[in-house]
Design an enzyme around this catalytic site. Structure first.
Site, mmCIF file in Angstrom:
data_model
loop_
_atom_site.group_PDB
_atom_site.id
_atom_site.type_symbol
_atom_site.label_atom_id
_atom_site.label_comp_id
_atom_site.label_asym_id
_atom_site.label_seq_id
_atom_site.Cartn_x
_atom_site.Cartn_y
_atom_site.Cartn_z
ATOM 1 C CB CYS A 101 -0.952 0.302 1.302
ATOM 2 S SG CYS A 101 -1.808 1.576 0.951
ATOM 3 C CG HIS A 143 -5.491 -2.710 -0.741
ATOM 4 N ND1 HIS A 143 -4.462 -2.658 -0.430
ATOM 5 C CD2 HIS A 143 -5.615 -1.323 -0.595
ATOM 6 C CE1 HIS A 143 -3.777 -2.515 -0.279
ATOM 7 N NE2 HIS A 143 -3.724 -1.058 -0.129
ATOM 8 C CD GLU A 144 -6.840 0.690 -3.314
ATOM 9 O OE1 GLU A 144 -6.932 2.401 -2.809
ATOM 10 O OE2 GLU A 144 -5.916 0.374 -4.049
ATOM 11 C CG HIS A 147 -7.740 2.409 1.920
ATOM 12 N ND1 HIS A 147 -6.773 2.701 2.410
ATOM 13 C CD2 HIS A 147 -6.329 1.959 0.800
ATOM 14 C CE1 HIS A 147 -5.722 2.645 2.527
ATOM 15 N NE2 HIS A 147 -5.252 1.683 1.234
HETATM 16 NI NI NI Z 1 -3.697 0.942 0.266
#
Ligand code: NI
Length: 175
Positions: A101, A143-144, A147
């Site tokens: 990341c 993953h995004e 966030h």
């Molecule tokens: Ni990331």
């Protein structure tokens, strides 16, 4: 001209905040933000970027799976800008895979992710879209999307033994 944005790194509270929905019609600040995020992502060879990573606590992410130095086996897909995305379905089948990341520089981790996801999102024209993703693009989305919930991949590793520095990761994958 789009500009390169500064990336928030681990320890900055913006990475841990819940994000806000983006209202429509889009206003100029959001349009500029999307241009700058796309520009930044391409400049740093990333496969995805979420607004909190550029200090903006809004529900906006970009996935752009493409092969590069970090992910040589990634499939090539045109980038998708997702506004107010919602994860509708996650497959029970998961797969372990390495992640890194921009906000956690120098670190890699093995993270289990669902193999398939179904996602609702609004595009830049304000249209609602429903798509299914599988494999690497599904991993990038998860993953995004994390966030936007204030989560990072290091929260998802099964144990700290599944973490490695970039140097040791490269040594491992190059055998
Ligand atoms: Ni990331």
């Amino acid at each position: 001209m789009p500009e390169q944005l500064e990336i928030a790194q681990l320890g900055n509270p913006v990475l841990r905040k819940e994000t806000e929905n983006i209202p429509f019609p889009l206003h100029n600040p959001h349009i500029h933000l999307m241009d700058n995020m796309l520009f930044t992502l391409k400049n740093v060879n990333a496969v995805g970027l979420a607004a909190p990573q550029v200090y903006i606590s809004d529900k906006l992410l970009i996935i752009a799976p493409a092969p590069n130095d970090k992910y040589p086996d990634a499939p090539s897909m045109s980038s998708i800008i997702m506004i107010n995305p919602q994860l509708k379905w996650l497959s029970p089948e998961t797969e372990d895979g390495w992640e890194g990341c921009l906000s956690v520089p120098g670190l890699r981790g093995i993270v289990p992710r669902s193999l398939y996801v179904e996602v609702f999102y609004t595009d830049t024209d304000g249209n609602c879209n429903n798509i299914r993703l599988s494999g690497f693009p599904a991993r990038v989305f998860q993953h995004e999307y994390d966030h936007l919930q204030g989560m990072l991949f290091i929260d998802r590793v099964k144990s700290t033994e599944n973490l490695a520095t970039e140097k040791e990761y490269i040594r491992m994958v190059q055998g």
